[in-house]
Enzyme design. Structure first.
Site, short mmCIF file in Angstrom:
data_model
loop_
_atom_site.label_atom_id
_atom_site.label_comp_id
_atom_site.label_asym_id
_atom_site.label_seq_id
_atom_site.Cartn_x
_atom_site.Cartn_y
_atom_site.Cartn_z
N SER A 3 -1.42 -0.36 -1.97
CA SER A 3 -1.97 -1.28 -0.98
C SER A 3 -1.08 -2.50 -0.85
O SER A 3 -0.80 -2.99 0.25
CB SER A 3 -3.37 -1.73 -1.37
OG SER A 3 -4.32 -0.73 -1.14
N ASP B 163 -9.85 -2.84 6.77
CA ASP B 163 -10.10 -2.95 5.34
C ASP B 163 -11.53 -3.42 5.11
O ASP B 163 -12.44 -3.07 5.87
CB ASP B 163 -9.09 -3.93 4.73
CG ASP B 163 -8.67 -3.54 3.33
OD1 ASP B 163 -9.52 -3.64 2.42
OD2 ASP B 163 -7.50 -3.17 3.12
N HIS C 292 -10.48 -7.00 -1.30
CA HIS C 292 -9.30 -6.21 -0.99
C HIS C 292 -8.67 -6.60 0.34
O HIS C 292 -7.45 -6.83 0.42
CB HIS C 292 -9.65 -4.72 -0.99
CG HIS C 292 -8.45 -3.82 -0.94
ND1 HIS C 292 -7.89 -3.42 0.24
CD2 HIS C 292 -7.70 -3.25 -1.93
CE1 HIS C 292 -6.85 -2.64 -0.01
NE2 HIS C 292 -6.71 -2.53 -1.31
#
Length: 343
Positions: A237, A47, A82
């Site tokens: 996600s 990520d 994120h």
């Protein structure tokens, strides 16, 4: 559907975020954690990196690696948030007094693999290299909360990971940008995750298709953000990270199970929703951590288990199922590809 982000610590203090983690009660996670907490399982998070300065991640994140031209970092820098959010959902350890973000597998270990950089994006080749590196460095679960372009390097790396007995978990992608199951979730053998809302219905943001294997909460999910903050967002996600955490619980509880058998256990014990049996919105159903840890599930036949890319026919089999993180709202352009961030 654009993600809604709450980044202010005043809006989501550590002493109130736990009550906002509705998915913990929906999945009966506290009961599941009485059976397993993921101890000894390394989960690679491919990520934007992981900011391990959050107290909820103290001791949970080991040195990883940054990928990309001139990259030298250990994966512990994240200016986007994120990757940190995904790590929190997987292995957040909470804070005293039942406060702070609690992950699904709070004793699992996060291996941060920085394959996307908020300043200039990333490339599918970074993801491929990150997956290969994760396998070489002990990951038993790889969380890919994203969809990407169909590069052969990515396919080869993920297929090699599956052959190496690693469970690869990937999100189906977010509508309307992604309407059908994205890549790499649609690669045979990948645990493709769709999303649900608070009522256990299919989340409108979740892409659908015959490759979906399982579903998990994806809407209004709160987790960690960078710089000591918290944020909420919608997107597959979130569901992907939650399922990756459940995989860690199962791998810790049943260390001798193959990756194929772990995935079979999750799909065989999922709570059926939507059309009876497997469908394109929920796959086999909503993940059930307690059942996955307690149910009696027949072993996979050796010929299937050895291939690392299938499940027995009676469960319906696994269909063949720009690098885009499914979270956020920011547009990034790199390598001639358009990237839309969503959680």
């Amino acid at each position: 559907m654009i993600a809604v982000v709450t980044a202010s610590p005043n809006a989501a203090r550590a002493d109130s975020v736990r009550s906002r983690q509705w998915h913990l009660a929906a999945l009966d996670v506290i009961k599941a954690q009485q059976l397993s907490q993921g101890a000894g399982v390394i989960v690679a998070v491919a990520d934007t990196g992981v900011d391990d300065r959050h107290p909820e991640l103290a001791g949970a994140v080991i040195a990883g690696k940054e990928f990309g031209e001139g990259a030298t970092g250990d994966g512990k820098a994240d200016t986007d948030g994120h990757g940190t959010a995904m790590a929190g959902l997987i292995a957040g350890r909470g804070l005293p007094g039942e406060s702070g973000i609690l992950g699904i597998a709070p004793k699992a270990t996060i291996l941060p693999v920085q394959t996307v950089h908020s300043e200039f994006g990333g490339s599918p080749t970074n993801l491929a290299a990150g997956v290969e590196w994760s396998v070489q460095h002990g990951a038993r679960v790889i969380c890919i909360a994203a969809v990407t372009s169909e590069y052969p390097e990515v396919r080869s790396a993920i297929e090699a990971a599956i052959r190496a007995d690693v469970v690869v978990v990937a999100g189906t992608g977010n509508a309307p940008a992604t309407r059908h199951v994205g890549f790499p979730a649609k690669i045979p053998g990948v645990l493709a995750v769709g999303g649900t809302d608070r009522d256990g219905n299919h989340a409108a943001i979740s892409a659908t298709g015959p490759e979906v294997l399982i579903a998990a909460p994806a809407v209004d999910i709160i987790s960690l953000d960078v710089f000591g903050k918290y944020g909420t967002a919608d997107g597959t996600s979130n569901a992907t990270a939650i399922v990756a955490g459940v995989v860690a619980l199962v791998r810790a509880k049943f260390p001798r199970l193959s990756a194929v058998e772990v995935v079979r256990r999750l799909t065989a014990t999922a709570t059926d929703r939507g059309k009876p049996g497997r469908d394109e919105e929920f796959g086999f159903g909503i993940v059930d951590p307690v059942a996955a840890l307690t149910a009696s599930v027949p072993s996979v036949v050796p010929s299937v288990a050895s291939s690392g890319v299938g499940v027995p026919e009676e469960r319906g089999g696994w269909s063949g199922v720009v690098w885009v993180v499914v979270g956020g709202g920011v547009l990034l352009v790199f390598v001639g590809l358009l990237v839309r961030r969503r959680r």
